[in-house]
Scaffold this active site. Structure first.
Site, PDB file in Angstrom:
ATOM      1  N   GLU A   1       0.817  -1.217   0.000  1.00 54.89           N
ATOM      2  CA  GLU A   1       0.000   0.000   0.000  1.00 54.89           C
ATOM      3  C   GLU A   1       0.855   1.274   0.000  1.00 54.89           C
ATOM      4  OE1 GLU A   1      -3.665  -0.481   2.241  1.00 54.89           O
ATOM      5  OE2 GLU A   1      -3.347   1.529   3.060  1.00 54.89           O
ATOM      6  N   ASP A   2       1.929   1.276   0.757  1.00 61.21           N
ATOM      7  CA  ASP A   2       2.648   2.534   0.997  1.00 61.21           C
ATOM      8  C   ASP A   2       4.055   2.605   0.411  1.00 61.21           C
ATOM      9  OD1 ASP A   2       0.482   3.546   2.330  1.00 61.21           O
ATOM     10  OD2 ASP A   2       1.170   2.946   4.305  1.00 61.21           O
TER      11      ASP A   2
END
Ligand code: ZN
Length: 178
Positions: free
Chosen positions: A67-68
């Site tokens: 996700e990051d």
């Protein structure tokens, strides 16, 4: 998996995650190194949730890498195998959809997720709420914090029964909602 294999897996996941998140900071006022967050999850799972499955601990350490950071599913699959890559995928929000829908999707998908993913979700929400109680994220209004608390509770309410120890921890931090 032997004890030594489990420990080795956890160390590899911690090292991989630290490298991937090396340039990131948390949103708190103190802007702690990002890696503190995955390490907090692993700590909560092991010591508070009594989750001693190395696969789940490793996936928790890696839970924000897709996700990051630039990490891909295939990369995790290659490094850590199908089970861990799939667990991380289960707790990864779909980046292409609007944040409001992403939040709704987390609620609707929580119940159908695997036992391991539920453990990680519980620990993630506990850690995020604890961080917010300790220090309001930079640029966040009280209303935004309140909405985050309420949304987190909606997610956790979908998976009750997955880990009563962690659910109690979640409920006690939810009581600190501002
Ligand atoms: Zn997280």
């Amino acid at each position: 998996m032997s004890g030594a294999e489990g420990t080795g897996l956890i160390i590899r996941a911690a090292q991989f995650s630290a490298w991937k998140h090396r340039h990131q900071r948390r949103k708190s006022q103190a802007a702690e190194p990002y890696i503190n967050h995955p390490l907090d999850l692993a700590h909560v799972l092991w010591f508070e949730g009594k989750v001693h499955d190395p696969t789940v601990i490793a996936a928790a350490l890696l839970h924000d890498t897709i996700e990051d950071t630039q990490t891909t599913f295939g990369e995790l699959q290659g490094e850590f195998g199908d089970t861990i890559a799939s667990l991380v995928m289960e707790v990864t929000d779909e980046p292409s959809v609007h944040w409001r829908l992403r939040k709704r999707l987390q609620i609707s998908r929580a119940k159908g997720s695997t036992w391991g993913a539920k453990q990680i979700k519980l620990a993630d929400k506990i850690c995020n709420l604890r961080d917010m109680v300790a220090s309001t994220p930079k640029g966040w209004s009280i209303d935004r914090v309140r909405n985050y608390f309420d949304w987190s509770k909606e997610v956790i309410d979908q998976i009750r029964g997955a880990n009563p120890l962690l659910e109690r921890k979640f409920d006690s931090i939810y009581l600190r909602r501002p």
